[in-house]
Design a protein around this motif. Structure first.
Motif, PDB file in Angstrom:
ATOM      1  N   MET A 241       0.826  -1.201   0.000  1.00  8.04           N
ATOM      2  CA  MET A 241       0.000   0.000   0.000  1.00  8.04           C
ATOM      3  C   MET A 241       0.868   1.263   0.000  1.00  8.04           C
ATOM      4  SD  MET A 241      -3.154  -0.649  -0.316  1.00  8.04           S
ATOM      5  CE  MET A 241      -3.749   0.985   0.067  1.00  8.04           C
ATOM      6  N   ILE A 242       1.980   1.234   0.755  1.00 12.64           N
ATOM      7  CA  ILE A 242       2.902   2.375   0.736  1.00 12.64           C
ATOM      8  C   ILE A 242       3.478   2.565  -0.661  1.00 12.64           C
ATOM      9  CG2 ILE A 242       5.114   3.237   1.603  1.00 12.64           C
ATOM     10  CD1 ILE A 242       2.872   3.499   3.607  1.00 12.64           C
ATOM     11  N   SER A 243       3.855   1.454  -1.283  1.00 11.57           N
ATOM     12  CA  SER A 243       4.408   1.523  -2.636  1.00 11.57           C
ATOM     13  C   SER A 243       3.367   2.044  -3.624  1.00 11.57           C
ATOM     14  CB  SER A 243       4.902   0.144  -3.060  1.00 11.57           C
ATOM     15  OG  SER A 243       5.408   0.160  -4.373  1.00 11.57           O
ATOM     16  N   LEU A 244       2.130   1.574  -3.471  1.00 11.03           N
ATOM     17  CA  LEU A 244       1.061   2.049  -4.363  1.00 11.03           C
ATOM     18  C   LEU A 244       0.800   3.537  -4.173  1.00 11.03           C
ATOM     19  CD1 LEU A 244      -1.233   1.567  -6.382  1.00 11.03           C
ATOM     20  CD2 LEU A 244      -2.679   0.873  -4.438  1.00 11.03           C
ATOM     21  N   SER A 245       0.766   3.970  -2.917  1.00 12.10           N
ATOM     22  CA  SER A 245       0.533   5.400  -2.640  1.00 12.10           C
ATOM     23  C   SER A 245       1.657   6.264  -3.216  1.00 12.10           C
ATOM     24  CB  SER A 245       0.429   5.625  -1.134  1.00 12.10           C
ATOM     25  OG  SER A 245      -0.634   4.873  -0.590  1.00 12.10           O
ATOM     26  N   THR A 246       2.877   5.784  -3.076  1.00  8.37           N
ATOM     27  CA  THR A 246       4.023   6.524  -3.613  1.00  8.37           C
ATOM     28  C   THR A 246       3.927   6.645  -5.135  1.00  8.37           C
ATOM     29  OG1 THR A 246       5.420   5.720  -1.808  1.00  8.37           O
ATOM     30  CG2 THR A 246       6.527   6.585  -3.765  1.00  8.37           C
ATOM     31  N   LYS A 247       3.537   5.555  -5.777  1.00  6.90           N
ATOM     32  CA  LYS A 247       3.404   5.589  -7.238  1.00  6.90           C
ATOM     33  C   LYS A 247       2.311   6.557  -7.666  1.00  6.90           C
ATOM     34  CE  LYS A 247       5.089   0.910  -8.083  1.00  6.90           C
ATOM     35  NZ  LYS A 247       4.735  -0.463  -8.555  1.00  6.90           N
ATOM     36  N   MET A 248       1.211   6.586  -6.906  1.00  2.00           N
ATOM     37  CA  MET A 248       0.113   7.501  -7.239  1.00  2.00           C
ATOM     38  C   MET A 248       0.557   8.955  -7.123  1.00  2.00           C
ATOM     39  SD  MET A 248      -2.951   5.464  -5.273  1.00  2.00           S
ATOM     40  CE  MET A 248      -4.045   6.872  -5.353  1.00  2.00           C
ATOM     41  N   ILE A 249       1.267   9.289  -6.057  1.00  4.38           N
ATOM     42  CA  ILE A 249       1.732  10.667  -5.860  1.00  4.38           C
ATOM     43  C   ILE A 249       2.748  11.050  -6.932  1.00  4.38           C
ATOM     44  CG2 ILE A 249       3.003  12.200  -4.305  1.00  4.38           C
ATOM     45  CD1 ILE A 249       1.790  10.603  -1.976  1.00  4.38           C
ATOM     46  N   CYS A 250       3.698  10.142  -7.182  1.00  3.30           N
ATOM     47  CA  CYS A 250       4.723  10.432  -8.196  1.00  3.30           C
ATOM     48  C   CYS A 250       4.108  10.554  -9.582  1.00  3.30           C
ATOM     49  CB  CYS A 250       5.795   9.352  -8.178  1.00  3.30           C
ATOM     50  SG  CYS A 250       6.827   9.371  -6.701  1.00  3.30           S
ATOM     51  N   HIS A 251       3.094   9.750  -9.857  1.00  2.00           N
ATOM     52  CA  HIS A 251       2.417   9.846 -11.157  1.00  2.00           C
ATOM     53  C   HIS A 251       1.712  11.196 -11.285  1.00  2.00           C
ATOM     54  CE1 HIS A 251       0.232   8.603 -14.715  1.00  2.00           C
ATOM     55  NE2 HIS A 251      -0.911   8.990 -14.129  1.00  2.00           N
ATOM     56  N   PHE A 252       1.084  11.641 -10.230  1.00  2.00           N
ATOM     57  CA  PHE A 252       0.412  12.941 -10.250  1.00  2.00           C
ATOM     58  C   PHE A 252       1.429  14.068 -10.491  1.00  2.00           C
ATOM     59  CE2 PHE A 252      -0.712  16.773  -7.868  1.00  2.00           C
ATOM     60  CZ  PHE A 252      -1.902  17.118  -8.479  1.00  2.00           C
ATOM     61  N   LEU A 253       2.555  14.010  -9.769  1.00  2.00           N
ATOM     62  CA  LEU A 253       3.570  15.055  -9.917  1.00  2.00           C
ATOM     63  C   LEU A 253       4.173  15.044 -11.325  1.00  2.00           C
ATOM     64  CD1 LEU A 253       5.381  14.784  -6.458  1.00  2.00           C
ATOM     65  CD2 LEU A 253       3.824  16.602  -7.233  1.00  2.00           C
ATOM     66  N   LYS A 254       4.380  13.868 -11.864  1.00  2.00           N
ATOM     67  CA  LYS A 254       4.957  13.790 -13.203  1.00  2.00           C
ATOM     68  C   LYS A 254       4.000  14.343 -14.247  1.00  2.00           C
ATOM     69  CE  LYS A 254       7.485  10.660 -16.212  1.00  2.00           C
ATOM     70  NZ  LYS A 254       8.004   9.285 -16.412  1.00  2.00           N
ATOM     71  N   GLU A 255       2.718  14.030 -14.093  1.00  2.00           N
ATOM     72  CA  GLU A 255       1.723  14.574 -15.016  1.00  2.00           C
ATOM     73  C   GLU A 255       1.676  16.099 -14.912  1.00  2.00           C
ATOM     74  OE1 GLU A 255      -0.344  13.177 -17.268  1.00  2.00           O
ATOM     75  OE2 GLU A 255       0.628  11.217 -16.983  1.00  2.00           O
ATOM     76  N   ARG A 256       1.822  16.616 -13.708  1.00  2.00           N
ATOM     77  CA  ARG A 256       1.826  18.074 -13.503  1.00  2.00           C
ATOM     78  C   ARG A 256       3.067  18.698 -14.156  1.00  2.00           C
ATOM     79  NH1 ARG A 256       3.655  21.787  -9.588  1.00  2.00           N
ATOM     80  NH2 ARG A 256       2.190  23.552  -9.291  1.00  2.00           N
ATOM     81  N   GLU A 257       4.181  18.043 -14.048  1.00  2.00           N
ATOM     82  CA  GLU A 257       5.399  18.541 -14.682  1.00  2.00           C
ATOM     83  C   GLU A 257       5.232  18.589 -16.205  1.00  2.00           C
ATOM     84  OE1 GLU A 257       8.570  16.002 -13.419  1.00  2.00           O
ATOM     85  OE2 GLU A 257       8.099  16.293 -11.295  1.00  2.00           O
ATOM     86  N   MET A 258       4.621  17.589 -16.748  1.00  2.00           N
ATOM     87  CA  MET A 258       4.403  17.562 -18.194  1.00  2.00           C
ATOM     88  C   MET A 258       3.466  18.691 -18.616  1.00  2.00           C
ATOM     89  SD  MET A 258       4.072  13.438 -18.758  1.00  2.00           S
ATOM     90  CE  MET A 258       3.651  13.599 -20.477  1.00  2.00           C
ATOM     91  N   PHE A 259       2.451  18.941 -17.801  1.00  2.00           N
ATOM     92  CA  PHE A 259       1.506  20.017 -18.115  1.00  2.00           C
ATOM     93  C   PHE A 259       2.204  21.381 -18.049  1.00  2.00           C
ATOM     94  CE2 PHE A 259      -1.488  23.251 -16.628  1.00  2.00           C
ATOM     95  CZ  PHE A 259      -2.435  23.200 -17.631  1.00  2.00           C
ATOM     96  N   LEU A 260       3.003  21.586 -16.985  1.00  3.07           N
ATOM     97  CA  LEU A 260       3.710  22.857 -16.836  1.00  3.07           C
ATOM     98  C   LEU A 260       4.765  23.032 -17.936  1.00  3.07           C
ATOM     99  CD1 LEU A 260       4.217  22.961 -12.949  1.00  3.07           C
ATOM    100  CD2 LEU A 260       2.594  24.290 -14.330  1.00  3.07           C
ATOM    101  N   SER A 261       5.414  21.941 -18.325  1.00  2.38           N
ATOM    102  CA  SER A 261       6.408  22.037 -19.395  1.00  2.38           C
ATOM    103  C   SER A 261       5.748  22.423 -20.705  1.00  2.38           C
ATOM    104  CB  SER A 261       7.146  20.685 -19.536  1.00  2.38           C
ATOM    105  OG  SER A 261       7.860  20.392 -18.372  1.00  2.38           O
ATOM    106  N   ALA A 262       4.566  21.853 -20.973  1.00  3.73           N
ATOM    107  CA  ALA A 262       3.836  22.207 -22.198  1.00  3.73           C
ATOM    108  C   ALA A 262       3.395  23.666 -22.149  1.00  3.73           C
ATOM    109  CB  ALA A 262       2.629  21.299 -22.345  1.00  3.73           C
ATOM    110  N   GLU A 263       2.961  24.149 -21.000  1.00  2.42           N
ATOM    111  CA  GLU A 263       2.549  25.537 -20.856  1.00  2.42           C
ATOM    112  C   GLU A 263       3.747  26.480 -21.022  1.00  2.42           C
ATOM    113  OE1 GLU A 263      -0.012  28.314 -17.722  1.00  2.42           O
ATOM    114  OE2 GLU A 263       0.381  26.185 -17.302  1.00  2.42           O
ATOM    115  N   HIS A 264       4.872  26.065 -20.493  1.00  2.00           N
ATOM    116  CA  HIS A 264       6.083  26.874 -20.614  1.00  2.00           C
ATOM    117  C   HIS A 264       6.547  26.943 -22.058  1.00  2.00           C
ATOM    118  CE1 HIS A 264       9.899  28.689 -19.693  1.00  2.00           C
ATOM    119  NE2 HIS A 264      10.590  27.653 -20.157  1.00  2.00           N
TER     120      HIS A 264
END
Length: 268
Positions: A241-264
């Motif tokens: 469950m800790i591993s799953l939660s970590t993957k979910m958070i990291c996936h969210f952050l990575k998607e946000r980085e991709m969105f911000l990079s596209a906006e930039h």
């Protein structure tokens, strides 16, 4: 007349002598037969002596051999019981978790190593706990105990840790976490909105997001090292469950980085 009388008397005397000789012969024969019979019985008795001595010696040897075995009789019986007990490598267990789409319950294989983990610290599962864990009836408790002891597994007297995870097998836990991961990827959808930020602010946000993602991953790895007991009492659910939660958070952050990079990139 005198001659005739003397002849008759001599004939009678000879007959008497013959009768005496005959009696002596009969007596001698009877004596020989008797002696022969006695000698025969004696020989038969003597011939039996070695056999009797051998039988007696065998009895003495058997008694002597049995005496030292008394001290190891319990150990020998235990070994014999272990040898006679059929070896079991795993148990098939019906799942407690069912889906409304499944008509039949899924079955999981519980091997001996998994049972050893349940009986070891910190859970220290008892025999009653194992009966429940392996979905056995109370009438099978004694049989289960003998089979486990034959494999060198001795349940504890009382279970140290009891929770909602106690009856879930490791296979059930793995499938549960896998299903939660599938649902999270399908139904957690970040809703990113354009930010009215300068290029420098966008670059700073992207950098901070990457640093946060790395920090979360590192923290998860460090946490995994400290949760060995937690993982055991939850039958593997804790670390998964800790591993799953970590993957979910990291996936969210990575998607946000991709969105911000596209906006930039669009602002350039």
């Amino acid at each position: 007349m005198a001659c005739k009388r003397s002849h008759v008397e001599s004939v009678k005397h000879s007959k008497k002598n013959k009768h005496c000789e005959l009696d002596e012969c009969i007596s001698s024969a009877l004596s020989k037969i008797k002696n022969a019979a006695q000698k025969k019985d004696t020989k038969e008795d003597v011939s039996r002596v070695p056999g009797l001595l051998q039988e007696q010696a065998a009895e003495i040897n058997m008694t002597t051999e049995l005496q030292p075995q008394k001290s190891t009789s319990v150990e020998q019986l235990t070994q014999n019981a272990s040898l006679n007990q059929p070896k079991v490598s795993h148990y098939y267990v019906e799942s407690l978790l069912t889906s409304c789409n499944f008509r039949q319950k899924k079955r999981y294989s519980v091997d001996l190593e998994e049972i050893r983990r349940r009986c070891a610290r910190p859970e220290c599962m008892s025999l009653n706990g194992l009966v429940s864990y392996l979905r056995k009836g109370k009438s099978q408790k004694s049989e289960l105990k003998d089979k486990l002891q034959a494999q060198g597994i001795v349940p504890c007297e009382s279970t140290s840790v009891s929770s909602l995870c106690s009856k879930l097998t490791e296979g059930e836990v793995e499938d549960l976490v896998t299903d939660l991961g599938r649902l999270s990827r399908r139904y957690i959808k970040p809703n990113y909105k354009p930010h009215q930020l300068t290029n420098s602010d966008l670059e700073d946000s992207i950098l901070k997001s990457k640093q946060l993602r790395k920090s979360v991953s590192d923290a998860s790895l460090e946490l995994q090292k400290c949760m060995v007991d937690f993982d055991l009492v939850t039958h593997g659910m804790g670390s998964k469950m800790i591993s799953l939660s970590t993957k979910m958070i990291c996936h969210f952050l990575k998607e946000r980085e991709m969105f911000l990079s596209a906006e930039h990139a669009n602002d350039k």
